[in-house]
Write a protein that holds these residues in place. Structure first.
Motif, short mmCIF file in Angstrom:
data_model
loop_
_atom_site.label_atom_id
_atom_site.label_comp_id
_atom_site.label_asym_id
_atom_site.label_seq_id
_atom_site.Cartn_x
_atom_site.Cartn_y
_atom_site.Cartn_z
N LEU B 267 0.86 -1.18 0.00
CA LEU B 267 0.00 0.00 0.00
C LEU B 267 0.90 1.24 0.00
N ALA B 268 0.74 2.08 -1.04
CA ALA B 268 1.56 3.28 -1.17
C ALA B 268 0.85 4.24 -2.10
N VAL B 269 1.36 5.50 -2.14
CA VAL B 269 0.75 6.51 -3.01
C VAL B 269 1.82 7.11 -3.94
N ASN B 270 1.33 7.81 -4.95
CA ASN B 270 2.15 8.59 -5.90
C ASN B 270 3.00 7.69 -6.82
N SER B 271 4.09 8.26 -7.35
CA SER B 271 4.83 7.56 -8.41
C SER B 271 5.42 6.24 -7.94
N MET B 272 5.76 6.12 -6.65
CA MET B 272 6.30 4.85 -6.15
C MET B 272 5.26 3.73 -6.30
N ALA B 273 3.98 4.10 -6.27
CA ALA B 273 2.93 3.09 -6.42
C ALA B 273 2.85 2.61 -7.87
N ALA B 274 3.25 3.45 -8.83
CA ALA B 274 3.33 3.00 -10.23
C ALA B 274 4.47 2.00 -10.38
N GLU B 275 5.63 2.38 -9.87
CA GLU B 275 6.81 1.49 -9.92
C GLU B 275 6.51 0.17 -9.19
N LEU B 276 5.68 0.25 -8.13
CA LEU B 276 5.36 -0.95 -7.34
C LEU B 276 4.67 -2.04 -8.17
N ARG B 277 3.98 -1.66 -9.24
CA ARG B 277 3.38 -2.69 -10.10
C ARG B 277 4.46 -3.66 -10.59
N LEU B 278 5.64 -3.09 -10.91
CA LEU B 278 6.74 -3.93 -11.39
C LEU B 278 7.29 -4.79 -10.25
N SER B 279 7.32 -4.21 -9.02
CA SER B 279 7.76 -4.99 -7.85
C SER B 279 6.81 -6.15 -7.59
N ILE B 280 5.50 -5.90 -7.79
CA ILE B 280 4.50 -6.96 -7.58
C ILE B 280 4.76 -8.10 -8.57
N ASP B 281 5.06 -7.75 -9.82
CA ASP B 281 5.36 -8.78 -10.83
C ASP B 281 6.59 -9.60 -10.43
N ILE B 282 7.62 -8.91 -9.90
CA ILE B 282 8.84 -9.61 -9.46
C ILE B 282 8.49 -10.58 -8.34
N LEU B 283 7.70 -10.12 -7.35
CA LEU B 283 7.35 -10.97 -6.21
C LEU B 283 6.51 -12.17 -6.65
N ARG B 284 5.61 -11.93 -7.61
CA ARG B 284 4.78 -13.04 -8.13
C ARG B 284 5.66 -14.10 -8.79
N GLN B 285 6.70 -13.61 -9.55
CA GLN B 285 7.63 -14.55 -10.18
C GLN B 285 8.38 -15.37 -9.14
N GLN B 286 8.57 -14.77 -7.96
CA GLN B 286 9.28 -15.46 -6.88
C GLN B 286 8.33 -16.33 -6.05
N GLY B 287 7.07 -16.41 -6.47
CA GLY B 287 6.12 -17.28 -5.80
C GLY B 287 5.36 -16.65 -4.66
N ILE B 288 5.51 -15.34 -4.49
CA ILE B 288 4.75 -14.64 -3.43
C ILE B 288 3.50 -14.04 -4.06
N LYS B 289 2.35 -14.36 -3.49
CA LYS B 289 1.09 -13.82 -4.04
C LYS B 289 0.93 -12.38 -3.58
N ALA B 290 1.53 -11.47 -4.36
CA ALA B 290 1.54 -10.06 -4.00
C ALA B 290 0.52 -9.29 -4.82
N GLY B 291 0.04 -8.18 -4.26
CA GLY B 291 -0.88 -7.29 -4.96
C GLY B 291 -0.67 -5.86 -4.48
N LEU B 292 -1.31 -4.92 -5.16
CA LEU B 292 -1.13 -3.50 -4.84
C LEU B 292 -2.47 -2.84 -4.55
N LEU B 293 -2.48 -2.03 -3.49
CA LEU B 293 -3.64 -1.17 -3.22
C LEU B 293 -3.12 0.26 -3.10
N ARG B 294 -3.51 1.10 -4.05
CA ARG B 294 -3.04 2.49 -4.05
C ARG B 294 -4.22 3.40 -3.73
#
Lengths: 183, 376
Positions: B267-294
């Motif tokens: 959970l985050a706001v502003n431009s870091m929350a856009a970049e976080l979409r890519l972090s979520i994809d990385i975590l999913r590839q690592q087997g962590i069921k991650a998601g984003l709430l902005r």
């Protein structure tokens, strides 16, 4: 283009790195992709090291950080080569260096272009020196396989008229003379 | 029928273009990095006749907001912009805009606060204005800045509350990206001319914001508090109708990414929350069921939408780009906990402060931080 491509420009303040970043992002859009130019603005002065991030992607770009491990590094002055590489690049990344002679980075595929001479010969000179960002734009487009007509259209969109024509000559010369040195 | 135009421009210019398309009447302005590009663009647009507005250069931000308040009270559609210490200098007059129920719209280009000086983004400036009675959006892309300014005028004028549209300095304000400009006729359909119920008019003299007795003052404050809460459906309606007209959507009160089956929610706001979409994809590839709430709307805090969106038993990793002084973490985490208490006891909240003063928040850094937070 299948994936997002990241590029970092390393230069000195006053060499036109912001305009180079903008041109590359605009060329990406002209070429049917998404583009992003994200210069790093600090408290730098003319002559201090500067950098800018550029991204191109077939899909929406969500990244808003500087490029820490880019696919391409553009070195606007040969003197910055070592420092630019040490800031980060992917293992299979490519380096594009502005230098008057053939130079190579041992660890990475390297292209070289003599942007200073091309800019001077085209009369692209200000009180601070040649506008090397114009030939470098041509050279980077060639290395990225962006078609020459897309490169030219991007320049004409930015500078309609005589300035655009002069820039076209210099960018075109760099497009056709940038040379792969190794790998 | 005219079609939308796609251009390449910066976030600051996107803001200026939105203000122009909103047909704003008055723009008081004072420069401060990194907001200055907005005021430069506004001044140029007024000067060259692209925009029919009055540009008022003032000697500081306190006066910029005072001029905005006065012009709004006279019935004008008003915009201004600021950053960091400029916003802090306005603090007193921000209350006058909200208490006076004046629908001013302002961009705050987020920047860390003096001392020591910094030029780069964090969110201490806007979060420090949490209790001024302004509605606050936080945007994560250039396009969202453009879209949100138009939605902000709609909401502000419907409920007579000023709206602050926040976005990160440099990462958005100086970032060149594609920007879609809807046809002006579509914008005009979405945002009709401002018709205030009441205005200061020399032909019919009146005054406002006089001294009140407690029995008069208290109901005014209660009404402001109630109406800020009542703005949530208006925010949703504005987002939906903007989508119906332009086809563009940035979320309404919240924006989510891969959230439905998430066990770990960033959970985050502003431009870091856009970049976080890519972090979520990385975590999913690592087997962590991650998601984003902005949270796109930060004030009022969209409690019901957050409560309804969070998956069962999720761990929420709140990434705050600000400090909640007097508490160990950041302000977003505190807001979230107050909303969840007694309503969602299945949720675990963890919190880290990062990116202060513009420290670069890359996708790999944030993915690594979220992984580490699993052990917090």
């Amino acid at each position: 283009m299948n994936n997002m491509l990241e590029l970092r420009i390393n230069g000195f303040g006053g060499q036109g790195s912001v305009t180079l970043a903008h041109l590359l992002a605009q060329a990406a859009l002209e070429n049917g992709n998404q583009g992003q130019a994200l210069p790093f603005f600090g408290v730098e002065r003319r002559g201090a090291p500067v950098r800018a991030a550029v991204r191109m992607s077939p899909t929406a770009i969500h990244a808003h950080s500087q490029c820490e491990r880019p696919d391409y590094v553009v070195v606007m002055s040969e003197k910055l080569t070592e420092a630019a590489i040490s800031e980060g690049i992917t293992d299979i990344g490519t380096v594009i260096i502005n230098a008057p002679h053939a130079v190579a980075v041992k660890s990475h595929a390297t292209w070289q272009v003599d942007a200073d001479t091309i800019a001077r010969e085209a009369g692209l000179i200000s009180a601070d020196g040649p506008f090397i960002n114009i030939p470098l734009f041509g050279a980077v487009c060639r290395v990225l396989d962006i078609p020459q007509n897309i490169m030219e259209q991007t320049i004409l969109n930015k500078w309609p008229g005589n300035n655009g024509e002069r820039n076209l000559g210099a960018a075109g010369k760099a497009y056709n003379t940038v040379t792969r040195i190794n790998k | 029928m005219k079609t939308a135009q796609v251009i390449m421009d910066t976030g600051a210019r996107a803001a200026a273009l939105a203000v122009k398309s909103a047909r704003v009447d008055v723009v008081p302005g004072y420069p401060i990095t990194p907001q200055t590009s907005i005021m430069e663009a506004m001044a140029a647009m007024v000067e060259n006749g692209e925009m029919h507005a009055r540009f008022i250069p003032v000697e500081g931000e306190h006066s910029a907001m005072a001029a905005a308040v006065a012009a709004s009270a006279a019935g004008a559609r008003v915009f201004t912009a600021t950053s960091a210490n400029g916003l802090l200098y306005m603090h007193e007059v921000l209350h006058m805009a909200s208490g006076g129920r004046l629908p001013v719209v302002m961009c705050n280009v987020n920047r860390g606060i003096f001392a020591p000086w910094t030029l780069w983004a964090d969110h201490q400036d806007s979060f420090a204005q949490r209790d001024t009675g302004w509605i606050q959006y936080h945007c994560s892309s250039n396009q969202e800045v453009y879209n949100t300014i138009l939605q902000a005028f709609r909401v502000a004028e419907q409920i007579n509350i000023p709206v602050m549209v926040n976005f990160d300095g440099f990462a958005i304000s100086h970032c060149l990206m594609p920007l879609t400009l809807p046809p002006q006729e579509d914008i005009d359909r979405f945002l009709p001319p401002h018709e205030p119920e009441w205005r200061l008019d020399p032909a019919q003299p009146s005054s406002f914001s006089n001294v009140t007795n407690a029995s008069e003052y208290a109901p005014f404050r209660q009404m402001l508090s109630d109406d800020i809460m009542a703005s949530i459906p208006l925010v949703k309606q504005a987002a939906q109708e903007y989508k119906d007209i332009t086809g563009m959507w940035d979320g309404d009160t919240i924006d989510t990414y891969r959230l439905e089956d998430a066990e770990v929610v960033a959970l985050a706001v502003n431009s870091m929350a856009a970049e976080l979409r890519l972090s979520i994809d990385i975590l999913r590839q690592q087997g962590i069921k991650a998601g984003l709430l902005r949270p796109r709307l930060v004030l009022p805090f969209p409690a019901e939408d957050i409560i309804n969106a969070l998956p069962q038993n999720a761990q929420v990793m709140v990434l705050d780009r600000n400090y909640n002084f007097g508490h160990p973490g950041g302000i977003l985490a505190s807001e979230l906990k107050s909303v969840l208490f007694g309503r969602r006891n299945d949720i675990t909240v963890k919190n880290r402060v990062m990116g202060i003063g513009g420290i670069d928040l890359t996708r790999t850094y944030m993915a690594t931080e979220i992984r580490a937070m699993l052990d917090d």
